[in-house]
Motif scaffolding. Structure first.
Motif, mmCIF file in Angstrom:
data_model
loop_
_atom_site.group_PDB
_atom_site.id
_atom_site.type_symbol
_atom_site.label_atom_id
_atom_site.label_comp_id
_atom_site.label_asym_id
_atom_site.label_seq_id
_atom_site.Cartn_x
_atom_site.Cartn_y
_atom_site.Cartn_z
ATOM 1 N N LYS A 91 0.811 -1.223 0.000
ATOM 2 C CA LYS A 91 0.000 0.000 0.000
ATOM 3 C C LYS A 91 0.844 1.274 0.000
ATOM 4 C CE LYS A 91 -3.910 -2.171 2.335
ATOM 5 N NZ LYS A 91 -3.620 -3.503 1.970
ATOM 6 N N GLY A 92 1.922 1.261 -0.805
ATOM 7 C CA GLY A 92 2.721 2.471 -0.925
ATOM 8 C C GLY A 92 4.152 2.186 -1.332
ATOM 9 N N THR A 93 4.774 3.196 -1.918
ATOM 10 C CA THR A 93 6.134 3.029 -2.419
ATOM 11 C C THR A 93 7.185 3.120 -1.315
ATOM 12 O OG1 THR A 93 6.214 5.395 -2.937
ATOM 13 C CG2 THR A 93 5.572 3.900 -4.722
ATOM 14 N N ARG A 94 6.893 3.864 -0.239
ATOM 15 C CA ARG A 94 7.869 4.027 0.834
ATOM 16 C C ARG A 94 8.176 2.687 1.503
ATOM 17 N NH1 ARG A 94 6.713 8.738 4.335
ATOM 18 N NH2 ARG A 94 7.971 9.736 2.754
ATOM 19 N N ALA A 95 7.148 1.895 1.797
ATOM 20 C CA ALA A 95 7.345 0.595 2.456
ATOM 21 C C ALA A 95 8.146 -0.354 1.560
ATOM 22 C CB ALA A 95 6.004 -0.024 2.814
ATOM 23 N N VAL A 96 7.880 -0.323 0.255
ATOM 24 C CA VAL A 96 8.610 -1.183 -0.684
ATOM 25 C C VAL A 96 10.066 -0.747 -0.766
ATOM 26 C CG1 VAL A 96 8.758 -1.970 -3.073
ATOM 27 C CG2 VAL A 96 6.529 -1.734 -1.981
ATOM 28 N N ALA A 97 10.295 0.556 -0.778
ATOM 29 C CA ALA A 97 11.666 1.074 -0.828
ATOM 30 C C ALA A 97 12.456 0.616 0.403
ATOM 31 C CB ALA A 97 11.640 2.596 -0.911
ATOM 32 N N GLU A 98 11.847 0.680 1.574
ATOM 33 C CA GLU A 98 12.516 0.226 2.794
ATOM 34 C C GLU A 98 12.750 -1.284 2.756
ATOM 35 O OE1 GLU A 98 10.109 1.557 6.039
ATOM 36 O OE2 GLU A 98 10.524 3.669 5.629
ATOM 37 N N LEU A 99 11.778 -2.015 2.239
ATOM 38 C CA LEU A 99 11.894 -3.465 2.155
ATOM 39 C C LEU A 99 13.057 -3.889 1.265
ATOM 40 C CD1 LEU A 99 10.472 -6.285 2.701
ATOM 41 C CD2 LEU A 99 9.320 -5.901 0.527
ATOM 42 N N LEU A 100 13.213 -3.216 0.133
ATOM 43 C CA LEU A 100 14.240 -3.585 -0.842
ATOM 44 C C LEU A 100 15.558 -2.835 -0.657
ATOM 45 C CD1 LEU A 100 11.972 -3.750 -4.020
ATOM 46 C CD2 LEU A 100 12.810 -5.655 -2.640
ATOM 47 N N GLY A 101 15.565 -1.836 0.202
ATOM 48 C CA GLY A 101 16.792 -1.082 0.444
ATOM 49 C C GLY A 101 17.168 -0.153 -0.694
ATOM 50 N N ILE A 102 16.155 0.431 -1.334
ATOM 51 C CA ILE A 102 16.385 1.391 -2.425
ATOM 52 C C ILE A 102 15.582 2.652 -2.123
ATOM 53 C CG2 ILE A 102 16.888 -0.361 -4.169
ATOM 54 C CD1 ILE A 102 14.023 -0.162 -5.147
ATOM 55 N N SER A 103 15.761 3.686 -2.943
ATOM 56 C CA SER A 103 15.040 4.934 -2.699
ATOM 57 C C SER A 103 13.596 4.829 -3.179
ATOM 58 C CB SER A 103 15.732 6.098 -3.412
ATOM 59 O OG SER A 103 15.538 5.997 -4.803
ATOM 60 N N GLN A 104 12.762 5.673 -2.595
ATOM 61 C CA GLN A 104 11.356 5.711 -2.979
ATOM 62 C C GLN A 104 11.221 6.148 -4.439
ATOM 63 O OE1 GLN A 104 8.996 8.056 -0.317
ATOM 64 N NE2 GLN A 104 7.084 7.651 -1.407
ATOM 65 N N ARG A 105 12.063 7.037 -4.870
ATOM 66 C CA ARG A 105 12.032 7.513 -6.267
ATOM 67 C C ARG A 105 12.355 6.371 -7.226
ATOM 68 N NH1 ARG A 105 9.832 9.325 -10.246
ATOM 69 N NH2 ARG A 105 11.096 10.315 -11.828
ATOM 70 N N THR A 106 13.284 5.494 -6.861
ATOM 71 C CA THR A 106 13.621 4.348 -7.709
ATOM 72 C C THR A 106 12.424 3.412 -7.837
ATOM 73 O OG1 THR A 106 15.926 4.505 -7.028
ATOM 74 C CG2 THR A 106 15.235 2.430 -8.017
ATOM 75 N N VAL A 107 11.720 3.203 -6.757
ATOM 76 C CA VAL A 107 10.506 2.376 -6.801
ATOM 77 C C VAL A 107 9.495 2.994 -7.761
ATOM 78 C CG1 VAL A 107 8.527 1.522 -5.471
ATOM 79 C CG2 VAL A 107 10.826 1.437 -4.482
ATOM 80 N N GLU A 108 9.294 4.288 -7.659
ATOM 81 C CA GLU A 108 8.350 4.981 -8.545
ATOM 82 C C GLU A 108 8.760 4.844 -10.010
ATOM 83 O OE1 GLU A 108 8.518 8.900 -6.908
ATOM 84 O OE2 GLU A 108 7.279 8.363 -5.171
ATOM 85 N N ARG A 109 10.047 4.896 -10.270
ATOM 86 C CA ARG A 109 10.523 4.773 -11.657
ATOM 87 C C ARG A 109 10.279 3.359 -12.193
ATOM 88 N NH1 ARG A 109 16.339 6.888 -11.964
ATOM 89 N NH2 ARG A 109 15.991 6.676 -14.197
ATOM 90 N N TYR A 110 10.424 2.337 -11.347
ATOM 91 C CA TYR A 110 10.109 0.963 -11.781
ATOM 92 C C TYR A 110 8.612 0.814 -12.039
ATOM 93 C CZ TYR A 110 14.667 -1.186 -11.061
ATOM 94 O OH TYR A 110 15.983 -1.543 -11.171
ATOM 95 N N VAL A 111 7.789 1.414 -11.192
ATOM 96 C CA VAL A 111 6.339 1.320 -11.345
ATOM 97 C C VAL A 111 5.903 1.933 -12.676
ATOM 98 C CG1 VAL A 111 4.137 2.187 -10.430
ATOM 99 C CG2 VAL A 111 5.826 1.197 -8.890
ATOM 100 N N ARG A 165 19.511 -4.283 -11.272
ATOM 101 C CA ARG A 165 20.777 -4.994 -11.048
ATOM 102 C C ARG A 165 20.454 -6.374 -10.457
ATOM 103 N NH1 ARG A 165 20.114 -1.401 -6.936
ATOM 104 N NH2 ARG A 165 20.587 -2.216 -4.861
ATOM 105 N N PRO A 166 21.347 -7.332 -10.609
ATOM 106 C CA PRO A 166 21.039 -8.726 -10.203
ATOM 107 C C PRO A 166 20.576 -8.886 -8.754
ATOM 108 C CG PRO A 166 23.041 -8.676 -11.498
ATOM 109 C CD PRO A 166 22.653 -7.245 -11.267
ATOM 110 N N MET A 223 13.531 -8.626 -5.439
ATOM 111 C CA MET A 223 12.156 -8.393 -5.890
ATOM 112 C C MET A 223 11.429 -9.713 -6.120
ATOM 113 S SD MET A 223 12.802 -5.137 -8.443
ATOM 114 C CE MET A 223 11.530 -5.608 -9.550
ATOM 115 N N GLU A 224 12.080 -10.637 -6.809
ATOM 116 C CA GLU A 224 11.452 -11.925 -7.079
ATOM 117 C C GLU A 224 11.174 -12.679 -5.780
ATOM 118 O OE1 GLU A 224 12.132 -16.083 -9.491
ATOM 119 O OE2 GLU A 224 13.315 -14.331 -10.050
#
Length: 184
Positions: free
Chosen positions: A36-56, A64-65, A71-72
């Protein structure tokens, strides 16, 4: 070598009715929807929230591998929860679980019997109550040692003691694990 927890997860994954999303964008959108949001996913994967938004938005297509594997893995953990729950319930109530393992088994028994450990390859159907114990332990975050203990107890009861018909008082030691695979 596959661990006990991974083996149980792989058995559940074989019950999926649809494949997981393939593209990085689709996987990221699924994770964003689940959390329910990009911030939680960014914290989960250890990347920035902006990077998550760009993937979306499919602005980035090839992660990167390390990120692709993360993610998988996270999508697999959350994919088809109802199918996963139904398979667990079925295994824990009626069907049981199959285990295929190659490990060193030793045991303690009455004096005068051999208790030398030896390498064995076993394929055994475990009753539903052991499947329920394994899944319950995994859900509450039990470690490999506890899952191994439950499996050793189950194999001792079903294979070595033949459901109480022989070898009373036998305690199984399950060591030097080479291979383990579960099937529902």
């Amino acid at each position: 070598m596959v661990s006990f927890g991974e083996g149980l997860d792989k058995a559940l994954e074989r019950t999926f009715t649809r494949p997981i999303p393939k593209s990085a964008g689709a996987q990221m959108r699924y994770l964003v929807k689940q959390h329910k949001g990009t911030r939680a996913v960014a914290e989960l994967l250890g990347i920035s929230q902006r990077t998550v938004e760009r993937y979306v938005k499919d602005e980035i297509r090839r992660p990167r591998p390390q990120l692709a594997a993360a993610m998988e893995r996270e999508v697999r953990k959350r994919w088809q929860p109802q199918v996963r729950a139904k398979a667990k319930k079925s295994a824990a109530t009626t069907d049981g679980i199959m285990i295929d393992t190659r490990a060193r088994f030793g045991y303690t028994a009455a004096p005068g019997t051999t208790d030398d450990a030896r390498l064995r390859h076993l394929t055994v159907a475990l009753p539903p109550h052991y499947a329920a114990r394994l899944f319950d332990a995994q859900e509450r975050g039990a470690g490999e040692h506890e899952l191994r203990e439950i499996t050793a107890e189950a194999l001792g009861e079903v294979y070595f003691r033949d459901n109480g018909r022989r070898a009373h008082g036998l305690t199984v030691q399950y060591t030097d694990l080479e291979h383990i695979e579960f099937d529902l």
